[in-house]
Design a protein around this motif. Structure first.
Motif, short mmCIF file in Angstrom:
data_model
loop_
_atom_site.label_atom_id
_atom_site.label_comp_id
_atom_site.label_asym_id
_atom_site.label_seq_id
_atom_site.Cartn_x
_atom_site.Cartn_y
_atom_site.Cartn_z
N PHE A 56 3.71 -3.02 9.36
CA PHE A 56 2.63 -3.09 8.38
C PHE A 56 3.19 -3.32 6.98
O PHE A 56 4.36 -3.06 6.71
CB PHE A 56 1.77 -1.81 8.39
N ALA A 57 2.32 -3.83 6.13
CA ALA A 57 2.61 -4.00 4.71
C ALA A 57 1.33 -3.63 3.97
O ALA A 57 0.24 -4.02 4.38
CB ALA A 57 3.01 -5.44 4.39
N VAL A 58 1.46 -2.84 2.92
CA VAL A 58 0.30 -2.43 2.15
C VAL A 58 0.68 -2.42 0.67
O VAL A 58 1.81 -2.06 0.31
CB VAL A 58 -0.23 -1.05 2.62
N LYS A 59 -0.24 -2.86 -0.16
CA LYS A 59 -0.04 -2.83 -1.61
C LYS A 59 -0.85 -1.67 -2.17
O LYS A 59 -2.08 -1.69 -2.11
CB LYS A 59 -0.49 -4.15 -2.23
N ASN A 65 -3.69 7.83 -5.33
CA ASN A 65 -4.05 9.24 -5.21
C ASN A 65 -3.96 9.76 -3.78
O ASN A 65 -4.58 10.75 -3.42
CB ASN A 65 -5.46 9.47 -5.76
N GLU A 66 -3.19 9.07 -2.94
CA GLU A 66 -2.94 9.44 -1.55
C GLU A 66 -4.16 9.29 -0.65
O GLU A 66 -4.21 9.83 0.44
CB GLU A 66 -2.37 10.85 -1.44
N ARG A 67 -5.14 8.53 -1.09
CA ARG A 67 -6.30 8.22 -0.25
C ARG A 67 -6.17 6.77 0.20
O ARG A 67 -5.64 5.93 -0.52
CB ARG A 67 -7.58 8.42 -1.03
N PHE A 68 -6.69 6.49 1.40
CA PHE A 68 -6.58 5.14 1.93
C PHE A 68 -7.78 4.86 2.82
O PHE A 68 -8.17 5.69 3.62
CB PHE A 68 -5.29 5.01 2.75
N GLN A 69 -8.37 3.71 2.65
CA GLN A 69 -9.47 3.27 3.50
C GLN A 69 -9.14 1.90 4.03
O GLN A 69 -8.91 0.96 3.25
CB GLN A 69 -10.79 3.23 2.74
N MET A 70 -9.12 1.77 5.34
CA MET A 70 -8.84 0.48 5.95
C MET A 70 -10.15 -0.13 6.41
O MET A 70 -10.98 0.54 7.00
CB MET A 70 -7.90 0.63 7.13
#
Length: 81
Positions: A56-59, A65-70
């Protein structure tokens, strides 16, 4: 009336992300700060693998803030045809 104080998680620096544990099956291979360009703000380019072979690669924003929504990933995501 109830009120709540929401404390934001401390912001991690890009180079610190490589040493953050995201679980036994996740390995961060690199986390590099990328300077802003015309249409893209400064961000942290994170690359890694989820066991056994999902790369994986994510920008992430520099003030992540340590939150992530895919979003997305339907159809053949995660499978080879």
């Amino acid at each position: 009336m109830l009120s709540a104080v929401v404390m934001a998680a401390p912001v991690k620096k890009c180079d610190e992300l490589a040493s953050v544990p995201f679980g036994a099956d996740v390995k961060i291979e690199s986390a590099k700060l990328v300077a802003a360009v015309a249409n893209l703000p400064e961000h942290c380019d994170v690359r890694g693998v989820i066991w056994p072979e999902a790369r994986f690669a994510v920008k992430l924003p520099t003030n992540w803030n340590e939150r992530f929504q895919m979003v997305g990933g339907g159809g053949w995501a995660g499978r080879s045809a």
